[in-house]
Structures are given as structure tokens and as C-alpha cells.
Scaffold this active site. Structure first.
Site, PDB file in Angstrom:
ATOM      1  CE  LYS A  15      10.936  29.152 -19.485  1.00  0.00           C
ATOM      2  NZ  LYS A  15      10.242  29.794 -20.569  1.00  0.00           N
ATOM      3  CD  GLN A  27       7.131  31.141 -21.330  1.00  0.00           C
ATOM      4  OE1 GLN A  27       8.302  31.154 -20.953  1.00  0.00           O
ATOM      5  NE2 GLN A  27       6.527  30.018 -21.682  1.00  0.00           N
ATOM      6  CG  ASP A  44      13.669  30.493 -25.755  1.00  0.00           C
ATOM      7  OD1 ASP A  44      13.711  29.417 -25.151  1.00  0.00           O
ATOM      8  OD2 ASP A  44      12.795  31.364 -25.564  1.00  0.00           O
TER       9      ASP A  44
HETATM   10  N1  GUN Z   1       6.701  28.438 -24.269  1.00  0.00           N
HETATM   11  C1  GUN Z   1       6.705  27.084 -24.092  1.00  0.00           C
HETATM   12  N2  GUN Z   1       7.958  26.613 -24.172  1.00  0.00           N
HETATM   13  C2  GUN Z   1       8.766  27.672 -24.391  1.00  0.00           C
HETATM   14  C3  GUN Z   1      10.175  27.817 -24.548  1.00  0.00           C
HETATM   15  O1  GUN Z   1      10.954  26.863 -24.522  1.00  0.00           O
HETATM   16  N3  GUN Z   1      10.622  29.081 -24.739  1.00  0.00           N
HETATM   17  C4  GUN Z   1       9.786  30.152 -24.805  1.00  0.00           C
HETATM   18  N4  GUN Z   1      10.320  31.343 -25.014  1.00  0.00           N
HETATM   19  N5  GUN Z   1       8.480  30.052 -24.667  1.00  0.00           N
HETATM   20  C5  GUN Z   1       7.985  28.817 -24.455  1.00  0.00           C
END
Ligand code: GUN
Length: 284
Positions: free
Chosen positions: A53, A97, A120
Site C-alpha cells: 500500500k 489493516q 475500504d
Molecule cells: N486485510 C487483507 N485485505 C484487506 C483489505 O482489503 N483491507 C483491510 N483493511 N485489511 C485487509
């Protein structure tokens, strides 16, 4: 005939160029899109996601910060951190996350994020907007998967779409997006009786269950578009939910793993962050 490949890497590169241009245009107006990521604990897979990210943000000119909190963080400390980011104008997007350590309440934490900063798309307000067919932030993975489906150029109206997996993060929002595209949608899950009977009817088949190779070639309708959301680590290799070698003999289009939907998820996160920043201009 072998299926055509929906190349997430190529699509992401093209999209990230467009995102970079829009980021640059916002910067001209004095606004730098900003993303804050909260990472609690030391889950190795999460650390890789978060690093990707950060890289995506750097590549497109988005300002990003990762707040790494200890694995012993309390619910209150986590929520205080979210509230501080809600109030911080440098950040147009906040991402917690997942998964969080077991002692923390994921749902309560996600509900603390301001819906307009919820890049998200996991906040109940955004999930509800999608359910009702209103504009809101759409979760990154299904948004990326739909983008890939559109790249086939196939008219989705009236098509049979079958989604396998009913998670809040992928399966349910994917089903809602396909419904909005006027597909006839079937949502299958672990309790579905005779899964193959459903999948064989699908013009559009989305697999998002997390079981390597679950979807075999004989479960796919000839000419179907097959979207594989699975990321399963088997003996150090990443495999999808679809048995690719079999599926590509039957499908018209297919996403590979790796290099398919997974690639698009972070690109959509960058796009959601950019769009949140663009909306903040209009909200002023
Ligand atoms: N953990 C695995 N994929 C994701 C995602 O797309 N967003 C978040 N916040 N956590 C994750």
C-alpha cells in the site's frame, strides 16, 4: 480454445497512471491526497500488504503514513487513534489493516472511521449505500473485480452471475455490484448444496472462498468469464480458488493468480483515496 487473460498487472499500471495525473491535478489546487494505515501487531502477511500500500501511494504521489501499534494495544487506544485520524485533515482515507489481534473488536473499530474516510468501504454506512444502490465507497477487491469484468467488453445485462463466497469484504459486495449491472445473481457459500450445479450456469463466475483449486474445469460453463479472488499460500506458492489449467480450457476470459484481482485491490484503494480527496474539495 484457451481463455484470454485479464491481466491485473497491466490494468493496474494503466489505472495508476491515470490516478497519478488526477493526484497531480489536486496538488495544483493545494490538496495532497493522504492515506493513513493503522497496523496493529506483527502479522507477516499484513506487513506485506501494508508495504505494498505504501509503495502504491508513493508511486502515484499520494501522501501515506503507517501507524504501527503494538499487539497489546487496547480497544480504547485503537479507537482514540482512529478518532485522531478522523480529525486530521491531512488524511482523506483511513484504513485499519485486518485481521486485528483477537482481543480487539474489529466491527466496533471499523464503525469509528468516518464513512467519508472509509476507503475500504467496510463501514456499515458504505455497505448500506451499496445495498441500496446509492453512491458510496465500494470495497476495493470487488470494485477491482468488476473493473476487470468490464474490460471484457461483455454486456452484463441479463447475464447469470454466480459468486462463490459470502464474506462482507468480497462476496456480498460483489453480488450487489453485479446486481446493479443487471445480472441475475446467485450467491453460493459453504452450505450450498451441489455447488457445481450453480457454477455451471454462470456466464460470470466469481470465486472468493479461500480454498485452493475448489473450482474445477467441469464446474465452468463453456465461454464463461472466470474471476478468481482467491489468494491461498500452498507450499510457498500462491494459488487461486480456481484450478487455472483446467479452467482456461473452458472459459472465455480468466484472471490469473498471482497477477489478477490481487493486483487491482491496492489500485482501487489508491483510487478510493483519490476520490475521497476529490470529494473533500467539493465539500468545502
Ligand atoms: N486485510 C487483507 N485485505 C484487506 C483489505 O482489503 N483491507 C483491510 N483493511 N485489511 C485487509
Amino acid at each position: 480454445m484457451a481463455a484470454k487473460i485479464l491481466d491485473g498487472k497491466k490494468m493496474s499500471e494503466a489505472l495508476r497512471l491515470q490516478i497519478s495525473e488526477r493526484v497531480a491535478a489536486l496538488k495544483q489546487q493545494g490538496i495532497t491526497p493522504g492515506l493513513a494505515v493503522i497496523l496493529v501487531g506483527n502479522d507477516p502477511a499484513s506487513e506485506i500488504y501494508v508495504r505494498n500500500k505504501e509503495k502504491g501511494c508513493a508511486e502515484t504521489g499520494i501522501f501515506s503514513t503507517t501507524i504501527h501499534m503494538s499487539g497489546e494495544t487496547s480497544q480504547q487506544e485503537l479507537e482514540d487513534q482512529i478518532q485522531a485520524l478522523n480529525a486530521d485533515e491531512r488524511f482523506h482515507g483511513i484504513l485499519v489493516q485486518l485481521p486485528l489481534p483477537a482481543h480487539l473488536d474489529e466491527r466496533k473499530a471499523l464503525e469509528k472511521i468516518l464513512p467519508e474516510k472509509d476507503v475500504d468501504g467496510f463501514h456499515p454506512v458504505n455497505a448500506g449505500q451499496l445495498l441500496n444502490g446509492h453512491p458510496g465507497v465500494v470495497a476495493c477487491t470487488p470494485k477491482g473485480a468488476l473493473y476487470m469484468i468490464h474490460q471484457t467488453g461483455i454486456d452484463l445485462t441479463g447475464k447469470e452471475a454466480v459468486v462463490v463466497g459470502r464474506s462482507n469484504i468480497v462476496g456480498k459486495p460483489m453480488a450487489m455490484l453485479l446486481l446493479q449491472e443487471n445480472c441475475t445473481v446467485t450467491l453460493c457459500h459453504s452450505r450450498t448444496i451441489n455447488l457445481a450445479e450453480h457454477t455451471r450456469r454462470a456466464d460470470i463466475l466469481v470465486a472468493a472462498v479461500g480454498k485452493a483449486g475448489l473450482i474445477r474445469g467441469d464446474m465452468i460453463k463453456p465461454g464463461a468469464v472466470v474471476i478468481d479472488v482467491g489468494i491461498n499460500r500452498i507450499d510457498g506458492k500462491v494459488r487461486g480458488d480456481v484450478a487455472f489449467d483446467e479452467a482456461e480450457q473452458v472459459a472465455s476470459w480468466i484472471t490469473p493468480v498471482p497477477g489478477g484481482v490481487g493486483r487491482m485491490t491496492i489500485t482501487m484503494l489508491l483510487q478510493n483515496t483519490l476520490e475521497a480527496a476529490e470529494r473533500s474539495v467539493h465539500a468545502e
